[in-house]
Write a protein that holds these residues in place. Structure first.
Motif, short mmCIF file in Angstrom:
data_model
loop_
_atom_site.label_atom_id
_atom_site.label_comp_id
_atom_site.label_asym_id
_atom_site.label_seq_id
_atom_site.Cartn_x
_atom_site.Cartn_y
_atom_site.Cartn_z
N PHE A 92 1.08 -1.41 -0.35
CA PHE A 92 -0.35 0.31 -0.09
C PHE A 92 0.96 1.46 0.10
O PHE A 92 0.22 2.06 -0.79
CB PHE A 92 -0.84 -0.08 1.12
CG PHE A 92 -2.03 -1.22 1.37
CD1 PHE A 92 -2.44 -1.48 -0.08
CD2 PHE A 92 -2.25 -1.87 2.32
CE1 PHE A 92 -3.73 -2.62 0.17
CE2 PHE A 92 -2.95 -3.06 2.13
CZ PHE A 92 -3.81 -3.36 1.46
N GLU A 93 1.96 1.42 0.69
CA GLU A 93 3.01 2.31 0.82
C GLU A 93 3.59 2.47 -0.70
O GLU A 93 3.40 3.89 -1.47
CB GLU A 93 4.13 2.10 1.48
CG GLU A 93 4.01 1.92 2.99
CD GLU A 93 4.70 1.60 4.37
OE1 GLU A 93 5.46 0.93 4.00
OE2 GLU A 93 4.76 1.95 4.56
N ALA A 94 3.92 1.35 -1.48
CA ALA A 94 3.99 1.56 -2.66
C ALA A 94 2.78 2.49 -3.52
O ALA A 94 3.52 2.85 -4.66
CB ALA A 94 5.01 0.44 -3.56
N MET A 95 1.90 1.62 -3.70
CA MET A 95 0.60 2.31 -4.24
C MET A 95 -0.13 3.61 -4.07
O MET A 95 -0.12 4.34 -5.39
CB MET A 95 -0.52 1.66 -4.55
CG MET A 95 -0.95 -0.14 -4.53
SD MET A 95 -2.16 -0.54 -3.98
CE MET A 95 -1.64 -2.54 -3.67
N THR A 96 0.79 4.52 -3.23
CA THR A 96 0.57 5.58 -2.23
C THR A 96 1.98 6.91 -2.87
O THR A 96 2.38 7.00 -2.34
CB THR A 96 0.43 6.06 -1.35
OG1 THR A 96 0.73 5.51 -0.32
CG2 THR A 96 -1.99 5.29 -1.21
N GLU A 97 1.44 7.92 -3.04
CA GLU A 97 2.28 9.15 -3.27
C GLU A 97 2.43 8.80 -1.39
O GLU A 97 2.24 9.76 -0.86
CB GLU A 97 1.81 9.84 -3.98
CG GLU A 97 2.20 9.87 -4.96
CD GLU A 97 3.49 10.42 -6.27
OE1 GLU A 97 4.23 9.91 -4.80
OE2 GLU A 97 3.30 10.34 -6.95
N LEU A 151 -3.03 3.38 6.05
CA LEU A 151 -2.09 2.37 5.98
C LEU A 151 -2.66 1.77 7.29
O LEU A 151 -2.57 0.42 7.24
CB LEU A 151 -0.76 3.01 5.91
CG LEU A 151 -0.59 3.51 4.48
CD1 LEU A 151 0.95 4.18 4.65
CD2 LEU A 151 -0.48 2.94 3.61
N ASP A 152 -2.92 2.20 8.02
CA ASP A 152 -3.31 1.34 9.50
C ASP A 152 -4.19 0.96 9.28
O ASP A 152 -4.17 0.06 9.84
CB ASP A 152 -3.07 2.93 10.53
CG ASP A 152 -1.89 3.62 10.95
OD1 ASP A 152 -0.76 2.99 10.68
OD2 ASP A 152 -1.41 4.10 11.92
N VAL A 153 -5.27 1.28 8.92
CA VAL A 153 -6.40 0.35 8.83
C VAL A 153 -6.50 -0.49 7.27
O VAL A 153 -7.04 -1.35 7.89
CB VAL A 153 -7.44 1.93 7.90
CG1 VAL A 153 -8.99 1.08 7.70
CG2 VAL A 153 -8.08 2.99 8.96
N GLY A 190 6.06 3.13 -11.21
CA GLY A 190 4.37 2.50 -11.72
C GLY A 190 3.26 3.48 -11.14
O GLY A 190 3.88 4.24 -11.35
N TRP A 191 2.23 2.92 -11.47
CA TRP A 191 0.93 3.70 -10.83
C TRP A 191 0.98 4.11 -9.38
O TRP A 191 0.98 2.89 -8.29
CB TRP A 191 -0.04 3.25 -11.55
CG TRP A 191 -0.72 3.38 -12.37
CD1 TRP A 191 -0.24 2.34 -13.55
CD2 TRP A 191 -1.28 4.51 -13.41
NE1 TRP A 191 -1.02 2.48 -14.55
CE2 TRP A 191 -1.68 3.92 -14.52
CE3 TRP A 191 -1.08 5.74 -13.64
CZ2 TRP A 191 -1.62 4.89 -16.21
CZ3 TRP A 191 -1.45 6.29 -13.98
CH2 TRP A 191 -1.50 5.41 -15.81
#
Length: 129
Positions: free
Chosen positions: A37-42, A61-63, A116-117
């Protein structure tokens, strides 16, 4: 009353790629661990939930980390996708999400990077009956 949203033909390949990633964080094939999830988000990602509350990247990220600790039922349907380029390599993707009886309009700002995205921003708005 509603606008007629049409994705430009040159953006159809991008629309197809982004459709496969929505709703965000609901596709195990893209990962279920915090690092995924970290890799998916700025780094400056944030979102506005359907409640109108604002959520930081760390909170989201915690949720997500907690959600994916146990198997869960994830029943949803998407429709009405539209993609618009808002700046070089930055795209606004909008769509409708149906989760049981709850219907929301969704908007995600996506950035295409060398990694990536990446999700820049996300918002959900409940559709009133």
């Amino acid at each position: 009353m509603e606008p007629k949203l049409t994705t430009e033909s040159r953006l159809l390949p991008i629309l197809e790629q982004l459709q496969q990633r929505e709703p965000i964080f609901h596709h195990p094939e893209f990962g279920t661990a915090r690092a995924d999830f970290e890799a998916m988000t700025e780094l400056d990602f944030w979102e506005v939930g359907a409640s109108g509350s604002r959520y930081s990247r760390e909170y989201v990220l915690d949720v997500l980390e907690e959600r994916y600790r146990q198997p869960f039922e994830d029943d949803w349907q998407t429709s009405d996708f539209h993609c618009r380029e808002i700046a070089a390599d930055n795209y606004l993707l909008t769509y409708t999400l149906q989760q049981g009886r709850r219907k929301t309009r969704r908007a995600t700002l996506w950035r295409h990077t060398v990694q990536g995205w990446k999700i820049v921003y996300h918002q959900g708005t409940v559709v009133a009956d």
